[in-house]
Structure formats: C-alpha cells, structure tokens
Design an enzyme around this catalytic site. Structure first.
Site, mmCIF file in Angstrom:
data_model
loop_
_atom_site.group_PDB
_atom_site.id
_atom_site.type_symbol
_atom_site.label_atom_id
_atom_site.label_comp_id
_atom_site.label_asym_id
_atom_site.label_seq_id
_atom_site.Cartn_x
_atom_site.Cartn_y
_atom_site.Cartn_z
ATOM 1 N N TYR A 31 0.941 -1.048 0.180
ATOM 2 C CA TYR A 31 -0.035 -0.038 0.012
ATOM 3 C C TYR A 31 0.856 1.365 -0.071
ATOM 4 O O TYR A 31 2.148 1.447 0.335
ATOM 5 C CB TYR A 31 -0.969 -0.107 1.184
ATOM 6 C CG TYR A 31 -0.167 0.421 2.391
ATOM 7 C CD1 TYR A 31 0.447 -0.502 3.209
ATOM 8 C CD2 TYR A 31 -0.529 1.472 3.247
ATOM 9 C CE1 TYR A 31 1.109 -0.288 4.325
ATOM 10 C CE2 TYR A 31 0.209 1.626 4.454
ATOM 11 C CZ TYR A 31 0.841 1.087 5.022
ATOM 12 O OH TYR A 31 1.438 1.298 6.069
ATOM 13 N N ARG A 50 7.991 3.642 -4.805
ATOM 14 C CA ARG A 50 8.129 2.840 -3.718
ATOM 15 C C ARG A 50 7.068 1.753 -3.760
ATOM 16 O O ARG A 50 7.196 0.623 -3.526
ATOM 17 C CB ARG A 50 7.888 3.737 -2.303
ATOM 18 C CG ARG A 50 7.990 2.733 -1.191
ATOM 19 C CD ARG A 50 8.242 3.543 0.208
ATOM 20 N NE ARG A 50 7.018 4.331 0.527
ATOM 21 C CZ ARG A 50 6.605 4.946 1.580
ATOM 22 N NH1 ARG A 50 7.713 5.457 2.353
ATOM 23 N NH2 ARG A 50 5.573 5.607 1.611
ATOM 24 N N ARG A 98 -7.696 -20.628 -0.414
ATOM 25 C CA ARG A 98 -6.677 -20.342 0.631
ATOM 26 C C ARG A 98 -5.740 -21.252 0.667
ATOM 27 O O ARG A 98 -5.746 -22.636 0.820
ATOM 28 C CB ARG A 98 -7.064 -20.318 1.979
ATOM 29 C CG ARG A 98 -6.386 -19.742 3.001
ATOM 30 C CD ARG A 98 -7.105 -19.767 4.560
ATOM 31 N NE ARG A 98 -6.459 -18.960 5.396
ATOM 32 C CZ ARG A 98 -5.358 -19.646 5.875
ATOM 33 N NH1 ARG A 98 -4.962 -20.845 5.782
ATOM 34 N NH2 ARG A 98 -4.500 -18.770 6.821
ATOM 35 N N HIS A 100 -0.974 -20.810 1.377
ATOM 36 C CA HIS A 100 -0.072 -19.959 1.721
ATOM 37 C C HIS A 100 0.742 -19.610 0.470
ATOM 38 O O HIS A 100 1.060 -18.423 -0.003
ATOM 39 C CB HIS A 100 1.025 -20.531 2.881
ATOM 40 C CG HIS A 100 0.283 -20.323 4.204
ATOM 41 N ND1 HIS A 100 -0.671 -21.120 4.567
ATOM 42 C CD2 HIS A 100 0.544 -19.320 5.123
ATOM 43 C CE1 HIS A 100 -0.973 -20.838 5.847
ATOM 44 N NE2 HIS A 100 -0.342 -19.881 6.253
ATOM 45 N N LYS A 144 6.515 -1.930 1.967
ATOM 46 C CA LYS A 144 5.243 -1.208 2.880
ATOM 47 C C LYS A 144 4.215 -2.233 2.569
ATOM 48 O O LYS A 144 3.484 -2.090 1.760
ATOM 49 C CB LYS A 144 5.011 0.004 2.031
ATOM 50 C CG LYS A 144 4.291 0.943 2.965
ATOM 51 C CD LYS A 144 4.127 2.361 2.434
ATOM 52 C CE LYS A 144 3.123 3.287 3.106
ATOM 53 N NZ LYS A 144 3.217 3.212 4.718
ATOM 54 N N GLU A 176 12.523 2.964 13.959
ATOM 55 C CA GLU A 176 11.818 4.013 13.607
ATOM 56 C C GLU A 176 10.343 4.071 14.374
ATOM 57 O O GLU A 176 10.451 3.362 15.413
ATOM 58 C CB GLU A 176 11.387 3.852 12.083
ATOM 59 C CG GLU A 176 10.806 2.323 11.885
ATOM 60 C CD GLU A 176 10.187 2.118 10.362
ATOM 61 O OE1 GLU A 176 10.036 3.095 9.704
ATOM 62 O OE2 GLU A 176 9.963 0.899 9.879
ATOM 63 N N LEU A 200 11.243 1.488 7.214
ATOM 64 C CA LEU A 200 10.607 1.941 5.877
ATOM 65 C C LEU A 200 11.084 3.093 5.383
ATOM 66 O O LEU A 200 11.537 4.016 6.074
ATOM 67 C CB LEU A 200 9.052 2.325 6.213
ATOM 68 C CG LEU A 200 8.352 2.716 4.748
ATOM 69 C CD1 LEU A 200 7.809 1.382 3.966
ATOM 70 C CD2 LEU A 200 6.979 3.520 5.175
HETATM 71 N N1 PMP Z 1 7.964 4.214 9.019
HETATM 72 C C1 PMP Z 1 6.628 3.339 9.029
HETATM 73 C C2 PMP Z 1 6.527 1.997 9.448
HETATM 74 C C3 PMP Z 1 5.528 3.837 8.328
HETATM 75 O O1 PMP Z 1 4.390 3.241 8.424
HETATM 76 C C4 PMP Z 1 5.713 5.193 7.716
HETATM 77 C C5 PMP Z 1 4.255 5.602 7.311
HETATM 78 N N2 PMP Z 1 3.532 4.985 6.292
HETATM 79 C C6 PMP Z 1 6.667 5.844 7.726
HETATM 80 C C7 PMP Z 1 7.773 5.211 8.334
HETATM 81 C C8 PMP Z 1 7.055 7.161 6.931
HETATM 82 O O2 PMP Z 1 6.985 7.011 5.797
HETATM 83 P P1 PMP Z 1 6.399 8.314 4.793
HETATM 84 O O3 PMP Z 1 7.002 9.422 5.064
HETATM 85 O O4 PMP Z 1 6.680 8.090 3.205
HETATM 86 O O5 PMP Z 1 4.988 8.388 5.119
#
Ligand code: PMP
Length: 279
Positions: A31, A50, A98, A100, A144, A176, A200
């Site tokens: 997403y 991305r 279903r 995996h 993501k 993060e 991310l």
């Molecule tokens: N880290 C994580 C785990 C996130 O879910 C997000 C937001 N989607 C971010 C960082 C920030 O990413 P972005 O600046 O692309 O929204």
C-alpha cells in the site's frame, strides 16, 4: 464517496471484496499513503516508485502501467474534489482458494480512496509524547506491506500510555516509529537510521534529509541507541500525514528543554516552503 476499485470509479457501497482475497487473509499486498495539498498529490513519483519496489519485492505483478495508475489516482482526486488530505492506495495479490503459496491464477486487486484531512498543525507546533517499545516486526520493514500488526500493537501501547507514538528499538538500537521515521539532533548533527531492511524508506524522511543538506545541517544516516535518544537535544518524527512533528517527551522524560528545538523548527519551515513550491 467515490472510490477506485481496480480501474473503475464507483460508489464505496458498491465495492465488493472476496472473503478469500489474499490481502484480507494473509496481508498479502502492499500500500501507499499519498499526501494531497491543494488538490495536488505530493511526491507522487516517489510514492509510485516505492509501490513498484514493494510489489517487486513480494513478487506481485501490478495491475496497471505506471501511467495508467497515475491517471486513475488523479481522476480519483478530481472526482472527489479532494483538496487537502491524502490518498490510501492498496494492491493485493487477489482472490484464490486459501493456500499460503502463491496461487497459479489470481488477479491483483486495487482499491484506493481519498480522505479530506488538515495538516496536524497543533502537533507540529507543540510536539508529542512518545514511548519506547521493542521492535517485534519482521526483517523486511522496507516493504510497505499490509502486515501491520507489529505497528498496531506498538501504537496501541503508546495510546494506552497516554502518548502519541511508539519509538521502536531492536536490542537497544532505535529503528523507527510505529508509523513514522525517527530523527534525533545531537550537538547540531541530525541522526537517523540508515535506509536498510529494518525501516520503511519514508518519503518524508528523504525530503527532510534533502532539506537538512540545503540548510547546511550535518547529517548522519547511522543507527543510534536508546541512550542516544534519551540524551538527544531534539527528537522528531516524520511521515506523509504528520510531516515533521517534534517529540518533546520520551517515556515520560522531557527531551532537551522539553520544548520543540531550533533544528526541528528550521526543518519544519523549510518543509513548508517545499510544499508551497509544489502546490
Ligand atoms: N515508517 C513506517 C513504519 C511507516 O508506516 C511510515 C508511514 N507510512 C513511515 C515510516 C513514514 O513514511 P512516509 O514518510 O513515506 O509516510
């Protein structure tokens, strides 16, 4: 509300998702959340890059070309007259009996919709409280993907503690936030975790790093510890919907003076100018 369902703009109530959709059963999909300022998507190219990378990493074909996806998202904004808010876009591997392992036959399913929402100016001005939490997520946080339970549990722990974000760490190394990237300022230098498989690669993180460079702020994309976090002069988080938000308290202890810091303020101002240029 009109949503995008594959390549059709339809009423939300008319959308039907199969109970065996792999996104629903396995979180098998990817997403994006894309900010819209003044009716224009911000950093759309970076988000689509991305999205393509995430899909490639989970070996999932995307349903449409880059140009078509872009066109559909612009139509979604236009049809809903979305001015300030964001787009949520997800693509799953689709529906199949279903199992995996990848199905031999399945069509990816795209759903997207817009949400009107204002910039969180109060949070940007006053900052937020954060807690620290062990990072229990998998080892491909650079994808993501729709698997967000690690983030859900961490964020709920923050809410339960009366805080607004959970800052995650692996064995004492800060990675993060539950839905944000984390930066600290120490002796005038900006630190953030390197863009590897443990975080991310935030679009706002990348924009912030570029702005810091322009402002002449020294940057180190290097991992830092919980102790570094606790003794930082400034801490802030970044994300598409939050932009740059100061963290003024970690685990109940004030960060620095307990007020948003000067480097954070400088970057927030630079960010606002950057948006101004784009809008
Ligand atoms: N880290 C994580 C785990 C996130 O879910 C997000 C937001 N989607 C971010 C960082 C920030 O990413 P972005 O600046 O692309 O929204």
């Amino acid at each position: 509300m009109t949503i995008l369902f594959n390549d059709q703009l339809i009423a939300r109530d008319e959308a039907r998702v199969d109970v065996e959709d792999r996104g629903y059963q396995f979180g098998d999909g990817v997403y994006e959340v894309i900010r819209v300022y003044g009716g224009h998507p911000f950093c759309l190219g970076e988000h689509l890059d991305r999205l393509e990378r995430s899909a490639r990493e989970i070996r999932m074909p995307l349903p449409y070309s880059r140009e078509k996806t872009e066109q559909l998202l612009l139509q979604l904004i236009e049809t809903n007259q979305l001015k300030d808010g964001y787009l949520y876009v997800q693509i799953t591997r689709g529906a199949a009996p279903r199992d995996h392992a990848f199905p031999s036959k399945s069509e990816p399913v795209l759903t997207a919709y817009g949400v009107e929402s204002q910039r969180p100016t109060d949070l940007m001005k006053n900052g937020i409280r954060a807690i620290t939490q062990e990072d229990i997520r998998w080892l491909r946080c650079d994808i993501k993907s729709l698997n967000l339970l690690g983030a859900v549990l961490a964020k709920q722990a923050a809410v339960d503690a009366g805080a607004q974000e959970a800052i995650l760490h692996r064995n004492g190394t800060v990675t993060e936030g539950s839905a944000t990237n984390v930066f600290i300022v120490k002796d005038g230098t900006l630190w953030t975790h390197p863009a590897n498989h443990l975080i991310l690669h935030g679009i706002t993180r990348a924009v912030t790093l570029k702005l810091a460079e322009k402002e002449g702020i020294p940057v180190r994309e290097e991992a830092f510890s919980l102790e570094d976090l606790r003794s930082a002069d400034e801490v802030f988080i970044t994300s598409t919907t939050k932009e740059i938000v100061p963290v003024v308290e970690v685990d109940g202890v004030p960060v620095g003076t307990g007020q948003p810091g000067l480097v954070t303020r400088k970057l927030q101002q630079a960010f606002e100018q950057r948006i101004g240029v784009t809008v």
